[in-house]
Design an enzyme around this catalytic site. Structure first.
Site: not given
Ligand SMILES: Cc1ncc(C[n+]2csc(CCOP(=O)(O)OP(=O)(O)O)c2C)c(N)n1
Length: 718
Positions: A453, A522
């Site tokens: 990321e 999530h």
């Protein structure tokens, strides 16, 4: 990207350049040694003056004091040689606090080099950043991207620049970018950072034109190099890395450094892929002004390093064979004159204006306001005008389809748009939002990235500075954590360069609870973190039409944007709406009053808006429901106007109660609508618990329709 050039064979042990007499002659012609000496001497003179007028010295007036000094003494000769090879108008450099000699060789004026450490107005940060954390916007020559204070963060933006070079040359067909390179500088300690490895992965897997320049002085403040990489030699350790040329040598030997650097730059420029060169240099100074080296360096070690000073070696190399004694003396006199003139000019500059300190957190497009380097130009953005009027009779689309259509349309109308992230290309994203886009637009414009990321966001920053419009996907909100440093630096970039640079990127980020599922990884929401970060716009659309308008606004805008895609809206038809058209835009900071009401204002955003709407159904026209749509900026006026009318306010969100964005709204309402309130301002939110997995646990933490209705009822009867 799938069509990579064949990998460079694994190189075995890294080695120094071998020289022949012919190569020597070519090399001698290639370098302007007088210029290299001039830049080195200027850098030394700057360090001399700063080190003798730093804040520890008595009797130096405050206005002549450098508040934070970093010397480049010892690193200077090799950097000046390197700088002389950075000649392509689209070369992009990412550097760090010890890179000033390189910047001087690329055109940083002596006046700016002095003025910024002195904190004076103008220059590369207008007194906002440490003097040596500099930058060089340059529309006709090499660019030095804004440096950052955090070690290692310089690497991935450079990979982004290098990828942009390929994009301009190969996809946009702009051959003025052919042969350009990305150059990144770092100390040997920086090779232990995430950023280094992330950029190395990007550059080698994509075979990018990127040169890693590691200046190894053996110390990361006080820590020795063998703590950063085993044995302390990153070039040797990477010698068998595929697709990477590795070289190393003595950065105090001008001739050997020149040969090595020329070989590496030529390799990268000719499209053979990335290279890494490690030059050993002495640190002839403390780490920085406040450091006195006591405790970690003996006098003997300091003296041994002093013997390696590359400046006398440069002189020895040049005089008398290339410059006469007299020419060297004239050069020194010229440097002394220029440096004094630069110093006087810097000292004559005023202090920065405190009234201007909050300018440039965001873009200012008002007429006459200067344009930053980076992002789409104003002229380009003007060709992409949109409309705030939705088209009539659009078909009903789900949230994911709305995002996909918007991305598709922007990819069509703006060739500078790139869409990427983990699994975004071939698969079409784990949420299938980008499904089909790679097929339609090629793997150069819609592509998968390595699993980093930091790499996704840092690369986006470099691309945006190079003038592209990157739209990055972070697979789930929680997985933005490894990119926190790049996200933060992206947000402050315009402000800390006083609008010399900008990096408007769009980060699509699914998060929040899913359909009957949750978990700590999530389903994180935590949007308040981005509202708290500087310089970011944050969109939290609750439906497909708003998603279209806000995403398009972001992709045609000048500020970096977090675009939150709520998982439950991606998984259900809750957010379905009529497609508002291919040019529909919604300005940031404009709330939507979803239903008018008389007795209480309910404020929400994202998926919880739908639960609030269901709760409001029970109360007829008593509830005024406001969908904020964006939390940075947020529409204070809409909220205050409503609360002043209804006299009550409930804020509902999914993020933590403590220091959630509701607290900001509550504080604003409590102050600015105090006299109109008939009841305390209330908040309903997740009570500071991570999102659980099992549906019964999820239901226990998420504000339900019933809970929201109960809190409305309580306020109405208060
Ligand atoms: C992410 C981060 N961690 C820690 C620091 C504090 N710090 C500043 S410089 C430095 C050492 C860096 O050494 P190196 O990369 O070898 O460069 P040099 O200073 O030797 O040129 C450290 C630990 C920082 N600036 N950023």
């Amino acid at each position: 990207m799938t069509s990579l050039p064949p990998p460079v064979p694994r190189g075995g042990r890294s080695r120094s350049a071998s020289k022949t007499p012919k190569a020597d002659a070519a090399l001698a012609l290639r370098f302007d040694w007088r210029n290299i000496a001039y830049h080195t001497l200027v850098s030394r003179a700057l360090d001399d003056i700063e080190e003798t007028t730093n804040k520890n010295r008595a009797n130096v007036p405050r206005e002549h004091v450098v508040l934070y000094q970093f010397s480049a003494r010892g690193h200077d000769v090799a950097q000046a040689i390197l700088g002389s090879l950075i000649t392509h108008p689209h070369d992009g450099v990412s550097a760090y606090y010890r890179s000033r000699p390189l910047l001087i060789s690329l055109g940083l004026t002596i006046e700016d080099a002095f003025a910024s450490p002195l904190g004076r107005s103008g220059g590369f940060s207008d007194g906002r950043d440490i003097g040596v954390v500099c930058n060089l916007p340059n529309r006709d020559g090499p660019v030095v991207m804004p440096m950052s204070g955090d070690v290692g963060s310089q690497y991935t933006p450079c990979a982004g620049w290098a990828q942009a070079i390929r994009y301009y040359a190969d996809v946009l067909g702009d051959d003025s970018w052919d042969g350009a390179i990305g150059l990144v500088l770092g100390g040997e300690a920086s090779v232990a950072t995430n950023g280094f490895w992330s950029a190395l992965t990007i550059a080698t897997t994509l075979s990018l034109p990127m040169l890693f320049y590691v200046e190894d002085n053996g110390l990361g403040i006080s820590v020795r190099g063998d703590m950063q990489t085993p044995g302390g030699d990153i070039a040797r350790n990477l010698a068998s890395f595929a697709n990477l040329l590795t070289r190393e040598g003595d950065g105090c030997d001008p001739e050997a450094s020149a040969a090595l650097l020329a070989e590496c730059v030529d390799h990268v420029r000719s499209g053979k892929g990335p290279a890494l060169v490690r030059l050993t240099v002495p640190r002839l100074c403390s780490h920085s002004g406040p450091d006195n080296q006591r405790g970690y360096r003996t006098d003997a070690e300091i003296n041994a390093d002093a013997q390696r000073d590359p400046l006398p070696r440069l002189r020895q190399f040049l005089v008398p064979s290339r410059l006469s004694e007299q020419e060297w003396a004239e050069l020194e006199a010229e440097v002394a004159r220029d440096v004094q003139a630069g110093l006087q000019a810097a000292r004559a500059r005023p202090e920065p204006d405190p009234a201007s300190v909050s300018r440039w957190v965001y873009a200012d497009d008002s007429p006459g306001s200067p344009e930053a380097f980076g992002g789409l130009s104003r002229a380009e953005r003007a060709t992409l005008d949109g409309t705030t009027e939705p088209v009539e009779g659009g078909d009903v689309v789900r949230f994911a389809e709305a995002v996909r259509r918007t991305l598709r349309r922007e990819l069509e109308v703006n060739k500078k748009v790139l869409v990427f992230g983990e699994d975004v290309g071939r698969k079409g994203g784990v949420h299938l939002v980008t499904e089909g886009l790679q097929k339609q637009f090629s793997d150069r414009r819609v592509f998968d990235t390595s699993l980093s990321e930091e790499g996704i966001i840092g690369r986006s920053v470099g691309m945006a500075i190079a003038g592209l419009m990157p739209v990055a996907e972070i697979q789930f909100r929680k997985y933005a954590d490894p990119a926190a440093e790049q996200l933060n630096n992206c947000g402050t970039l315009r402000w800390r360069t006083a609008n010399r640079f900008a990096s408007p990127i769009v980060v699509r980020m699914p998060g929040g609870f899913g359909k009957d599922v949750g978990d700590p990884w999530h389903s994180l929401s935590d949007e308040v973190r981005f509202a708290h970060a500087y310089g970011w716009q944050v969109a939290m659309p609750s439906n497909a039409a708003d998603a279209v308008g806000l995403l398009r606004s972001a992709m045609r805008g000048a500020n970096p944007t977090i675009f939150f895609e709520h998982r439950s809206l991606l998984m259900t038809s809750d957010g379905s709406a009529r497609y508002p058209g291919d040019d529909y835009v919604i300005p940031f900071g404009a709330a939507n009053v979803l239903r008018a009401g008389t007795d209480i204002t309910v404020v929400s955003w994202g998926a919880l808006v739908h639960r609030c709407a269901a709760a409001a159904d029970t109360f007829g026209n008593r509830v005024e429901l406001i969908d904020l749509r964006t939390i940075a900026p947020w529409d204070r006026n809409a909220v205050l106007e409503s609360v002043r009318k209804t006299g009550r306010c409930l804020i509902a969100h999914e993020d933590n109660l403590t220091a959630g964005f509701g607290a900001e709204i509550a504080a604003t309402v409590a102050k600015d609508a105090f006299w109109q309130l008939d009841a305390p301002v209330d908040r309903v939110a997740v009570e500071d618990v991570p999102m659980p997995y099992h549906p019964v646990l999820l239901d226990a933490v998420l504000p339900s329709v019933e809970l929201i209705a109960a809190r409305i009822e309580a306020l109405l009867t208060a």
